[in-house]
Design an enzyme around this catalytic site. Structure first.
Site, mmCIF file in Angstrom:
data_model
loop_
_atom_site.group_PDB
_atom_site.id
_atom_site.type_symbol
_atom_site.label_atom_id
_atom_site.label_comp_id
_atom_site.label_asym_id
_atom_site.label_seq_id
_atom_site.Cartn_x
_atom_site.Cartn_y
_atom_site.Cartn_z
ATOM 1 N N LYS A 33 0.713 -1.065 -0.092
ATOM 2 C CA LYS A 33 0.141 0.075 0.017
ATOM 3 C C LYS A 33 0.883 1.320 -0.221
ATOM 4 O O LYS A 33 0.517 2.211 -0.461
ATOM 5 C CB LYS A 33 -0.880 -0.053 1.061
ATOM 6 C CG LYS A 33 -0.333 0.119 2.557
ATOM 7 C CD LYS A 33 -1.397 0.313 3.712
ATOM 8 C CE LYS A 33 -0.544 0.683 4.786
ATOM 9 N NZ LYS A 33 0.075 1.695 5.117
ATOM 10 N N THR A 34 1.903 1.214 0.704
ATOM 11 C CA THR A 34 2.810 2.408 0.668
ATOM 12 C C THR A 34 3.473 2.738 -0.698
ATOM 13 O O THR A 34 3.479 3.907 -0.939
ATOM 14 C CB THR A 34 3.984 2.262 1.478
ATOM 15 O OG1 THR A 34 3.625 1.653 2.882
ATOM 16 C CG2 THR A 34 4.974 3.578 1.803
ATOM 17 N N ASP A 225 -3.339 7.838 4.497
ATOM 18 C CA ASP A 225 -3.042 6.602 4.716
ATOM 19 C C ASP A 225 -3.470 5.987 6.219
ATOM 20 O O ASP A 225 -4.022 6.941 6.881
ATOM 21 C CB ASP A 225 -1.402 6.517 4.810
ATOM 22 C CG ASP A 225 -0.849 5.361 5.204
ATOM 23 O OD1 ASP A 225 -1.581 4.240 4.557
ATOM 24 O OD2 ASP A 225 0.521 5.082 5.332
ATOM 25 N N GLU A 226 -3.689 4.765 6.463
ATOM 26 C CA GLU A 226 -4.200 4.151 7.598
ATOM 27 C C GLU A 226 -5.493 4.678 8.089
ATOM 28 O O GLU A 226 -5.589 5.177 9.059
ATOM 29 C CB GLU A 226 -3.045 4.365 8.717
ATOM 30 C CG GLU A 226 -1.470 3.564 8.416
ATOM 31 C CD GLU A 226 -1.820 2.234 8.274
ATOM 32 O OE1 GLU A 226 -2.642 1.533 8.334
ATOM 33 O OE2 GLU A 226 -0.505 1.618 8.168
ATOM 34 N N GLN A 256 -6.804 -4.417 10.163
ATOM 35 C CA GLN A 256 -5.592 -3.920 10.954
ATOM 36 C C GLN A 256 -6.004 -2.612 11.847
ATOM 37 O O GLN A 256 -5.157 -1.789 12.202
ATOM 38 C CB GLN A 256 -4.319 -3.416 10.017
ATOM 39 C CG GLN A 256 -3.979 -4.810 9.384
ATOM 40 C CD GLN A 256 -2.584 -4.431 8.617
ATOM 41 O OE1 GLN A 256 -1.586 -4.096 9.315
ATOM 42 N NE2 GLN A 256 -2.659 -4.596 7.372
ATOM 43 N N ARG A 614 3.305 -9.735 10.749
ATOM 44 C CA ARG A 614 4.492 -8.847 10.645
ATOM 45 C C ARG A 614 5.589 -9.631 10.388
ATOM 46 O O ARG A 614 6.627 -9.356 9.757
ATOM 47 C CB ARG A 614 4.870 -8.299 12.138
ATOM 48 C CG ARG A 614 3.944 -7.385 12.854
ATOM 49 C CD ARG A 614 3.546 -6.219 11.846
ATOM 50 N NE ARG A 614 2.180 -6.479 11.235
ATOM 51 C CZ ARG A 614 1.896 -5.816 10.206
ATOM 52 N NH1 ARG A 614 2.640 -4.858 9.531
ATOM 53 N NH2 ARG A 614 1.025 -6.036 9.536
#
Length: 775
Positions: A33-34, A225-226, A256, A614
């Site tokens: 996504k980044t 973002d997020e 998340q 992670r």
């Protein structure tokens, strides 16, 4: 210039090249996504969108810096500098510095961190003569923070009888008055706390339409973002700014969303399509980070949540090793297992410490892990502890620098007025504080005009206060011609801070001196980097950068590869080849505080999903059968999350569950079989039954030679049905119906392996299982 579109899959490319209108990018864990967000910004700039018209909001400074650096490789460093990109707090602080005068704040307002806010509340509670045990400053600050994030101002609080009643019920009836005093004192000191940066921005955009229109016209394209982590206050600001052009792109993953405890609202991302018309939806479902076993294991858990967006995360990566599960007897043994495992992996696979992370639900769990790592001489680093900028000697030094920028900063002044000691006692500081509040001026202004006010101070104290003010004013003059490093170095020398710290010859004292020197080095590095970027290198900007630093931004540089220890909340956005998730026990993870409602439990499950995803190559899940909680040794039950993972993705390093749950530490086989021929039972005496309607008086005659019985012995034939055979369907009082798969042993040691519909395969000792044959 690199061809960035070649580095994208079809889903990513579609999200990058789409230009106009509202859009949501649902990005699964490890789906890039980044990269998509970065290249989308670069693509807009390549399509002639002015960088000054793009606003990109992130949740960490680190993420903003990395994205800006990547964009610079595509469009050039010069253009990338023109982007409005940063955390919510840093971007809104920038707006407030330009527009804060509308709200009565100076452009050089101070940003109070949590420690500053707690100190101020402690002063207010003391001055109001309230019970500090009932009004604990940290709890009061948390309550005020929740008010601000819900846009409950002091006025709104007093107009809400339910809030007032709730505080009365909590035996804190003065909460509203404390809130009012806190806001007034911050305003008088020219200071805002973190929550104010959001609340005051909302106030600015609501009360001043011209300001809102100015920034709506500037930010024609907004990217967030997020988005699943935004709270109500952030949501309203983004909606207001995007309302004119509606070119808003939000990126996030509902799976998340783990920050409800600090106000994050998952409904923001779930309801995005209701907020805007004709929303374009893009799904990034390919995981590039983790092995297939890890991805599928995580999927099998998160699918148990009912509140979620529709997506299916998958990967082309190798199958990889199964997720390893380890049961230990104690938390100490858990720590030793992890330390030994890391050591073995480092030796056998030639890995560095930085390839490993240990994740836990609460900070308290780190102690046993630290002990074990230290004994194996494994270098490690704990995140989320006391950060560099929160250490006392650093806060003291920064206190002087803050006072130069904003002399009305009450907390900075009270911190340094008698440090190093210059004979200005606590009673004098209390008098100054009370007088300043009475006259509605700052303490600094009061000190500048001491002769105007009768504070009943003796001449010696007045001289000391005059000397202090003269020193600060001298520093302010020097600051006009010197850069940030020169000013800081001058202040440290003139105040003799280093000399004072050097009096303590202990290792801790030496470390404090080194920390102050490291701060000066950090300021010097900051200036050089800012000059290289042609960006603001002023002392004021450095102090703002420090105030808004996150845990990962503010640590001193250390190139030594170390094992990372942190809470799962801190690990979000990070990735490691090897991840150990510890303490998977009921009431610890999931937390006992988060199992009262389905929404709370689902957030805990999302937290576990974040932890598991992670890991790139290998994940370990560990739990202990006993653990010290609140100073007491308690028995622990394995976390429900272990049961929710499909068994085919797991490898148990110990037996999945002990054979006899009644005794966790002793294997019953060590006692051998019961010597049946030694046991003698007398036949029961046949007694004549008593008729119900008889009027005969019955006298109890105790048997002769009666001895005290300490323990009853019962024949094993009364405890379980030894007629059970393979293929039987049996019933267990806890697990329900199940099919007998195999039998082993005999007599009191006979065990059955049974597949239950509710919990899967269990191995039970028939002597204690209390099974009933169904068929």
């Amino acid at each position: 210039m690199i061809n960035y579109l070649e580095n994208l899959n079809e889903s990513q490319k579609a999200a990058v090249v789409h230009k106009e209108g509202p859009m949501i990018i649902i990005a699964g864990a490890g789906s890039g996504k980044t990269r998509v967000l970065t290249y989308r910004i670069a693509h807009l700039m390549n399509k002639d969108v002015d960088a000054f018209n793009i606003l990109a909001l992130t949740f960490t400074n680190k993420a903003a810096r990395e994205m800006k650096n990547r964009i610079a490789t595509v469009v050039g460093a010069s253009e990338a500098k023109n982007l409005w990109m940063g955390t919510f707090h840093s971007v809104f602080a920038r707006i407030l510095r330009s527009e804060g005068e509308h709200l009565g704040f100076p452009s050089n307002f101070t940003i109070y961190d949590t420690q500053d806010a707690v100190r101020l509340l402690s002063s207010i509670i003391k001055e109001m003569q309230l019970d500090k045990d009932r009004y604990k400053p940290k709890q009061v600050l948390s309550r005020i923070s929740s008010f601000k994030n819900s846009l409950i101002t002091v006025k709104a609080y007093y107009n809400n009888p339910e809030l007032i009643e709730a505080d009365k019920m909590a035996q804190r009836p003065k909460m509203g008055e404390i809130y009012h005093q806190y806001v007034e004192r911050c305003f008088k000191a020219g200071a805002m706390d973190f929550d104010d940066l959001l609340l005051r921005t909302n106030e600015l955009l609501t009360r001043f339409p011209a300001v809102l229109a100015k920034y709506q016209n500037r930010f024609k394209y907004i990217l967030v973002d997020e988005y699943q982590d935004t709270n109500h206050s952030q949501y309203l600001i983004v909606r207001a700014l995007a309302d004119r052009f509606q070119n808003i792109c939000v990126v996030g993953d509902d799976s998340q969303s783990i920050y409800a405890f600090r106000g994050a609202n998952i409904q923001n991302i779930l309801n995005f399509q209701r907020d805007y018309d004709k929303v374009e939806i893009f799904k990034l479902e390919q995981n590039y980070r983790s092995s297939n076993n890890i991805v599928q294991a995580a999927n099998s858990v998160i699918e148990k949540n009912k509140t979620k967006l529709d997506k299916e995360v998958w990967t082309d990566n190798d199958e990889g090793a199964k997720v390893k599960v380890m049961r230990t007897y104690t938390e100490g043994e858990e720590g030793r297992f992890i330390a030994n495992s890391i050591f073995d992996n480092m030796m056998n696979l030639q890995l560095k410490g930085s390839d490993f992370a240990i994740l836990y639900r609460t900070n308290a769990q780190s102690r046993a892990l630290e002990d074990a790592l230290r004994k194996k001489d494994i270098k490690h680093k704990i995140y989320g502890g006391l950060s560099f900028y929160q250490r006392k000697e650093i806060k003291d030094t920064l206190g002087y620098l803050r006072l130069l920028i904003n002399p009305n900063d009450e907390e900075a002044l009270k911190r340094v007025i008698n440090y190093p000691m210059r004979g200005i006692g606590a009673s004098t500081i209390d008098k100054l504080s009370v007088a300043a509040n009475h006259y509605k001026i700052s303490i600094f202004e009061l000190l500048q005009n001491l002769n105007k006010y009768d504070l009943k101070l003796n001449s010696g104290t007045k001289n000391k206060l005059d000397n202090f003010i003269t020193m600060v004013q001298h520093f302010q003059i020097e600051a006009q011609t010197k850069n940030a490093f020169e000013v800081a170095e001058f202040v440290v020398k003139q105040t003799r801070l280093i000399k004072d710290l050097e009096k303590d010859g202990t290792p801790e004292g030496v470390s404090r001196v080194e920390n102050v020197q490291e701060l000066l080095n950090g300021i010097k590095d900051f200036i050089e980097v800012q000059k290289e970027k042609e960006e603001d290198d002023s002392l004021a900007f450095f102090l703002e950068d420090v105030a808004l630093a996150t845990d990962f931004d503010s640590d001193k540089k250390d190139d030594t590869p170390r094992v990372s220890l942190m809470t799962i909340h801190l690990a979000k956005g990070l990735e490691f080849p090897y991840v150990y998730i510890v303490g998977l026990e009921e009431n610890l993870f999931p937390s006992a505080m988060s199992m009262n409602t389905r929404s709370e439990l689902e957030e805990e499950r999302r937290l576990f999903y974040v932890a598991l995803t992670r890991a790139e190559k290998q994940a370990y899940l560990t739990y202990a059968q006993t653990r010290y909680r609140w100073g007491k040794l308690v028995d622990c039950e394995p976390s429900r999350f272990l049961e929710e993972i499909d068994d085919k993705f797991l490898e148990y390093l110990t037996v999945k569950e002990p054979a006899a749950m009644q005794n966790k530490f002793i294997n019953e086989d060590i006692f051998g079989s019961v010597p049946q021929n030694k046991i003698r039972f007398k036949k029961p005496v046949q007694r004549t039954p008593i008729k119900k309607n008889t009027t005969q008086k019955i006298e109890f005659q105790p048997p002769k030679n009666l001895k005290k019985v300490t323990k009853a012995t019962v024949s094993k034939s009364n405890l379980f049905d030894n007629n059970i055979v393979v293929g039987n369907v049996v019933n267990h009082t806890k697990f329900g119906n199940g099919e007998v798969l195999s039998l082993e042993g005999s007599g009191a040691n006979q065990k059955a392996e049974i597949r239950f519909a509710s919990v899967g395969v269990k191995k039970l000792l028939l002597q204690f299982a209390k099974l009933t044959i169904i068929s």
